[in-house]
Design an enzyme around this catalytic site. Structure first.
Site, PDB file in Angstrom:
ATOM      1  N   SER A   8       0.717  -1.289   0.068  1.00  0.00           N
ATOM      2  CA  SER A   8       0.171   0.129   0.054  1.00  0.00           C
ATOM      3  C   SER A   8       0.887   1.377   0.010  1.00  0.00           C
ATOM      4  CB  SER A   8      -0.737  -0.046   1.324  1.00  0.00           C
ATOM      5  OG  SER A   8       0.055  -0.004   2.386  1.00  0.00           O
ATOM      6  N   ASN A   9       1.994   0.909   0.002  1.00  0.00           N
ATOM      7  CA  ASN A   9       3.180   2.237   0.144  1.00  0.00           C
ATOM      8  C   ASN A   9       3.922   2.432  -1.124  1.00  0.00           C
ATOM      9  OD1 ASN A   9       5.456   3.635   0.919  1.00  0.00           O
ATOM     10  ND2 ASN A   9       5.628   2.716   2.850  1.00  0.00           N
ATOM     11  N   PRO A  10       3.557   3.515  -1.895  1.00  0.00           N
ATOM     12  CA  PRO A  10       4.112   3.938  -3.020  1.00  0.00           C
ATOM     13  C   PRO A  10       5.596   4.252  -2.941  1.00  0.00           C
ATOM     14  CG  PRO A  10       2.344   5.415  -2.595  1.00  0.00           C
ATOM     15  CD  PRO A  10       2.644   4.592  -1.356  1.00  0.00           C
ATOM     16  N   GLU A  36      -2.001  -8.843   8.039  1.00  0.00           N
ATOM     17  CA  GLU A  36      -0.370  -9.020   8.761  1.00  0.00           C
ATOM     18  C   GLU A  36      -0.360  -9.474  10.164  1.00  0.00           C
ATOM     19  OE1 GLU A  36       1.856  -5.303   8.288  1.00  0.00           O
ATOM     20  OE2 GLU A  36       1.715  -5.320   6.096  1.00  0.00           O
ATOM     21  N   ASP A  65       7.910  -6.465   4.684  1.00  0.00           N
ATOM     22  CA  ASP A  65       7.547  -6.074   5.921  1.00  0.00           C
ATOM     23  C   ASP A  65       8.868  -5.224   6.595  1.00  0.00           C
ATOM     24  OD1 ASP A  65       5.355  -5.650   7.689  1.00  0.00           O
ATOM     25  OD2 ASP A  65       6.490  -6.935   9.137  1.00  0.00           O
ATOM     26  N   SER A  66       8.762  -3.984   6.933  1.00  0.00           N
ATOM     27  CA  SER A  66       9.995  -3.557   7.513  1.00  0.00           C
ATOM     28  C   SER A  66       9.568  -2.852   8.878  1.00  0.00           C
ATOM     29  CB  SER A  66      10.520  -2.238   6.554  1.00  0.00           C
ATOM     30  OG  SER A  66      10.625  -2.659   5.335  1.00  0.00           O
ATOM     31  N   PHE A 140       9.909   8.529   2.734  1.00  0.00           N
ATOM     32  CA  PHE A 140       8.428   8.450   3.579  1.00  0.00           C
ATOM     33  C   PHE A 140       9.045   8.098   5.048  1.00  0.00           C
ATOM     34  CE2 PHE A 140       9.864   4.348   1.453  1.00  0.00           C
ATOM     35  CZ  PHE A 140       9.533   3.514   2.465  1.00  0.00           C
ATOM     36  N   GLY A 141       7.775   7.994   5.930  1.00  0.00           N
ATOM     37  CA  GLY A 141       7.711   7.090   7.107  1.00  0.00           C
ATOM     38  C   GLY A 141       8.646   7.639   8.056  1.00  0.00           C
ATOM     39  N   TYR A 142       9.705   7.075   8.546  1.00  0.00           N
ATOM     40  CA  TYR A 142      10.765   7.254   9.625  1.00  0.00           C
ATOM     41  C   TYR A 142      11.812   7.961   8.900  1.00  0.00           C
ATOM     42  CZ  TYR A 142       7.968   4.630  12.818  1.00  0.00           C
ATOM     43  OH  TYR A 142       6.850   3.928  13.381  1.00  0.00           O
TER      44      TYR A 142
HETATM   45  P1  ITT Z   1       2.961  -2.300   3.395  1.00  0.00           P
HETATM   46  O1  ITT Z   1       2.715  -3.143   4.467  1.00  0.00           O
HETATM   47  O2  ITT Z   1       1.408  -2.319   2.495  1.00  0.00           O
HETATM   48  O3  ITT Z   1       3.910  -2.636   2.313  1.00  0.00           O
HETATM   49  P2  ITT Z   1       3.535  -0.326   5.362  1.00  0.00           P
HETATM   50  O4  ITT Z   1       3.842   1.076   5.044  1.00  0.00           O
HETATM   51  O5  ITT Z   1       2.434  -0.404   6.262  1.00  0.00           O
HETATM   52  O6  ITT Z   1       3.067  -0.915   3.657  1.00  0.00           O
HETATM   53  P3  ITT Z   1       5.616  -1.605   6.612  1.00  0.00           P
HETATM   54  O7  ITT Z   1       4.398  -2.257   7.505  1.00  0.00           O
HETATM   55  O8  ITT Z   1       6.805  -2.634   5.992  1.00  0.00           O
HETATM   56  O9  ITT Z   1       4.869  -1.148   5.412  1.00  0.00           O
HETATM   57  O10 ITT Z   1       6.257  -0.510   7.327  1.00  0.00           O
HETATM   58  C1  ITT Z   1       6.089  -0.113   8.654  1.00  0.00           C
HETATM   59  C2  ITT Z   1       6.347   1.095   8.956  1.00  0.00           C
HETATM   60  O11 ITT Z   1       7.648   1.612   8.752  1.00  0.00           O
HETATM   61  C3  ITT Z   1       5.568   2.255   8.056  1.00  0.00           C
HETATM   62  O12 ITT Z   1       5.290   3.161   9.035  1.00  0.00           O
HETATM   63  C4  ITT Z   1       6.351   2.611   7.039  1.00  0.00           C
HETATM   64  O13 ITT Z   1       6.204   4.013   6.484  1.00  0.00           O
HETATM   65  C5  ITT Z   1       7.912   2.774   7.812  1.00  0.00           C
HETATM   66  N1  ITT Z   1       8.962   2.227   7.107  1.00  0.00           N
HETATM   67  C6  ITT Z   1       9.190   1.266   6.200  1.00  0.00           C
HETATM   68  N2  ITT Z   1      10.060   1.251   5.470  1.00  0.00           N
HETATM   69  C7  ITT Z   1      10.699   2.482   5.625  1.00  0.00           C
HETATM   70  C8  ITT Z   1      11.846   3.377   5.053  1.00  0.00           C
HETATM   71  O14 ITT Z   1      12.713   2.669   4.174  1.00  0.00           O
HETATM   72  N3  ITT Z   1      12.018   4.470   5.631  1.00  0.00           N
HETATM   73  C9  ITT Z   1      11.227   5.032   6.605  1.00  0.00           C
HETATM   74  N4  ITT Z   1      10.217   4.237   7.131  1.00  0.00           N
HETATM   75  C10 ITT Z   1       9.906   3.205   6.606  1.00  0.00           C
END
Ligand code: ITT
Length: 183
Positions: A8-10, A36, A65-66, A140-142
């Protein structure tokens, strides 16, 4: 070769497209929701997701999954990274880390890949630290609060450079070693 990236993450898709282009692999962004499961291992989430997607008939795909694991917070947010990002966000992590001298953290990326009927699961890692404030506008994200070198945040790195040092870049390199054995 075409691989579907189910997410879901572009932002992830952009990184995979860049990282895999040099291996002549084209990426197709696919949005299929999958459960998940709640567990302490990224690999378990990925393996479970792969079973779900294969049962629905999907083939030749990647899921990812990260999580970000902060030492001073005993590994939090870790497998809860998505929920924590959606709720308290980067500002919340910075608040939890206020007055904390130990800034050590790492990012992990588990990739599950189904290709030509075979499953591959790899775990990539990137050691780094939590910055004291949000910096940068890329990614994105962190990314604005995580730095691999203590100087620039991931959100200040061009995508090619982030892939060179990041958990996802590391995981892609491990994945490619395994894919070379399959094709
Ligand atoms: P999908 O599960 O749909 O692939 P998601 O964004 O929920 O998308 P994750 O559960 O893997 O993906 O990610 C967990 C969180 O960590 C989520 O808020 C991401 O934005 C963040 N994240 C993952 N990879 C990152 C990165 O490379 N840099 C910064 N934040 C990251």
């Amino acid at each position: 070769m075409i691989l579907k990236v189910v997410t879901s993450n572009p932002g992830k898709v952009t990184e995979y497209r860049e990282a895999l282009s040099s291996f002549s692999i084209d990426i197709e962004h696919t949005r299929i929701p999958y459960d998940e499961i709640q567990t302490s291992r990224l690999e378990d989430v990925v393996e479970n997701g792969m079973e779900h997607l294969k049962a629905s008939g999907l083939t030749d795909f990647i899921i990812d999954d990260s999580g970000m694991f902060v030492g001073a917070l005993k590994g939090f947010p870790g497998v809860y990274s998505a929920y924590v990002q959606r709720t308290i966000g980067n500002a919340g992590i910075l608040r939890l880390m206020e007055n904390e001298e130990n800034r050590e953290a790492n990012f992990q990326c588990c990739i599950g890949c189904n290709l030509k009927g075979k499953d591959i699961v790899v775990l990539g890692k990137c050691d780094g630290m939590i910055l004291k404030k949000e910096t940068g506008t890329e990614g994105f994200g962190y990314d604005p609060i995580f730095s691999h070198d203590g100087k620039r945040s991931f959100a200040e790195l061009p995508i090619v450079e982030k892939n060179r040092v990041s958990h996802r870049g590391d995981a892609v390199r491990l994945l490619m070693k395994e894919i070379e054995k399959v094709v």
